[in-house]
Design an enzyme around this catalytic site. Sequence first.
Site, PDB file in Angstrom:
ATOM      1  N   GLY A 181       1.056  -1.346   0.126  1.00 25.40           N
ATOM      2  CA  GLY A 181       0.005  -0.132   0.388  1.00 25.40           C
ATOM      3  C   GLY A 181       1.064   1.312  -0.068  1.00 25.40           C
ATOM      4  N   GLY A 235       0.917   6.358   1.224  1.00 23.78           N
ATOM      5  CA  GLY A 235       0.676   7.135   2.444  1.00 23.78           C
ATOM      6  C   GLY A 235       0.336   8.040   1.766  1.00 23.78           C
ATOM      7  N   GLY A 236       0.497   9.117   2.232  1.00 27.11           N
ATOM      8  CA  GLY A 236       0.929  10.048   1.737  1.00 27.11           C
ATOM      9  C   GLY A 236       2.270  10.341   1.624  1.00 27.11           C
ATOM     10  CG  MET A 237       5.162  11.531   4.339  1.00 23.49           C
ATOM     11  SD  MET A 237       6.243  12.052   6.195  1.00 23.49           S
ATOM     12  CE  MET A 237       7.475  11.206   5.648  1.00 23.49           C
ATOM     13  CB  VAL A 251       3.700   0.052   3.047  1.00 22.45           C
ATOM     14  CG1 VAL A 251       4.245  -1.245   3.828  1.00 22.45           C
ATOM     15  CG2 VAL A 251       4.297   1.465   3.665  1.00 22.45           C
ATOM     16  CE  LYS A 293       5.343   3.217   7.612  1.00 22.56           C
ATOM     17  NZ  LYS A 293       5.099   3.795   8.259  1.00 22.56           N
ATOM     18  CG  ASP A 313      -3.835   9.466  12.389  1.00 19.82           C
ATOM     19  OD1 ASP A 313      -4.310   9.723  12.196  1.00 19.82           O
ATOM     20  OD2 ASP A 313      -3.351   8.384  11.190  1.00 19.82           O
TER      21      ASP A 313
END
Length: 515
Positions: free
Chosen positions: A29, A31-33, A36, A51, A145
Site C-alpha cells: 500500500g 500513504g502520503g509520505m 509500503v 516502508k 492518529d
Amino acid sequence: MTTAESENLHSASLIGLTLGDYQILRRLGHGGMSVVYLAEQQSLKRRVAFKVLKSNLAEQESYVRRFHTEAQAAASLVHANIVQIYEVGNIQGIHFIAQEYVAGQNLAQFMQRNGNVSSGLGINILQQVAAALNRAGKQGIIHRDIKPENIMLAPTGEVKVADFGLARVVDQADGVQTTQIGITMGTPLYMSPEQAEGKAVDPRSDMYSLGVTAYHMLTGNPPFQGETALSVAVQHLKREPVAIQEHRSDLSAAFSSLIMKLLAKDPADRFQKATDLQESLRKLPATDIDNSWPDDLDRWDWENMSLANARVQATQQLDALMKTHTRQTGQFTLNRLWMLAAVIFFVGGMVLASMRYQETPLDLPIEPTNTIEKYDTVEQQYYYASILNTDEAYKCVEEYFPPMDSPNNNYYTLRAHQRLGDLYLTAADYALAESYYLELVLLGPEEQHFRGFGLAGLANIYHRQNDPKKVVQELVSLSEIIDQIDLKVQMEIIDRLDEDLRKTFAEQRAGATYQ
C-alpha cells in the site's frame, strides 16, 4: 552508483529487487509520505513491512527528518501491542523503515466485512490498544492518529497499534514538544477537539481518538461525519455525539458510559491517561467480557487503507473496463510481427480474463534483469506481458506504470497481479500465490470480478495443501458473490477452479455440503 542510476531506482517500483538484507516481494500500500512493500529479511528468513519514503519527498530535508523521527519514536516502543520497528536506514539513496509485518487485517477492513463488532470483542480491542498507549505514554509519546486503519488484528488474538508517523515526543527534561513539519496533523473523523484547533495535545487526545474509534466499531459509523474536513472538525469542537446506547441498546450502562467519557469535549473530563482507562475496563461487568476472537483473520493481508480508497475511486472505470469486450488500444509501434498478431487477436474481441495460463513451472525467484521492453501505454505493457507470460513481465506492468498514478494503471496492475497469482500457483509457490490472491480478495464489493478470481485461487491453494476447512471457507465466500459478476466472467472464474472443486462448487450452490 551514479546520480542517474539512483534516480531510476527511486522512480521505479522496487518489486523483485534486493536492497541490503531485504528482498522486495510486492507492494502492500501507500500513504502520503511512503510506499509500503512486503519484503523478506534474508538473514532471518522473516517477512517484514518495508516502508520507503517517496522519491519526491526524499529530496526535501524536512521530510527525511520527519521520516526518521517517526522510526526513532516507534523503535523505542517495545511492546506486544505495538508494531515493532526492526531497522531504519538508507540504501542507495532510498530511505526505509523495516518493521513488523502483521498478517491479518486492520479494524477498518474487519468492520467493512463484518459490520459492528460485539461488545465483548470491542472491549478486548480497547484493552489491548489501551495497553499500547500506556506504554507510549510512559515514554512521553503521543500517537496523534488513532483510528481503525491503524489498529491491526492478528489471527493470534493480538491487537497491534501501527503507524506512529504523527507521534509527538515530549521531552521530559524541558517540556519541549517536537512535532513534524509544524502543521495540524491527524485524520479529521477521529481528531480530538484540541488537535483540530491546533492546540497543544497530550495523552488525553489519544483517549478521545480512541473513543471515536470505539464508537465507530460498535455502531458502524463515527459520531461525526461531513462533506469536508472543516465541517467534521467543527462538530468535534461544538456538537455533542448521540448517546451510544441509542444505537446499541445491548451495551451495558457501564460500557456505554465509558465510551462517552472518552468522547468528552474537555480533556479534563476524559480519562487522564491510559492506565485509568485500563482500570475502568477491568471493572466492567463480567457479562460484558468475551475473549472469543474472529477465526477468519488469517485469510486477510495488511493493505494500507489509502490504497484501498484509491481503488474505490477507480471502481467506475474498472467496472466499465471489465464489461468492455473490445478495447481501442491506439496505434502500436511494434518491431515484432508476433506482437502485432497478438494485438489483432485482442482487438478482435478476446476477453482478457479468459486467456489461458502457461503450465510450465517457473524458476523462482526471478530478479529483474531490465530485459523487459517498456511500451507507451499500460494496455500495451499488459498485452506484452500476456504474451511473455512470465512473472518478470507481469511485475513490469506495475513497475513501469505505478497504480497510484491513474485508475487505468491500477486496473491493469490488478490484472497483472491476478496472473502472477496463477503463475505462482502453477509453480507450487503457494505462499507467493496466496499473497497475490489475498490482495484481490481485499478489494471492495464493487470489484467482485477480481475478488472472485482471488477466492477461486485461494480455494485451489488450500485444496492442493489438503486443507478442506479453508477450501469450504473460500467456496462459500465465492458462492456469496458469484451472481453479482458478469456471466462470462463467472464461467471463467469457475473454470479456474481445480477440476474436482468445480463439481463441489456446483453442489454447494445447490445446497450441498463439502465433505
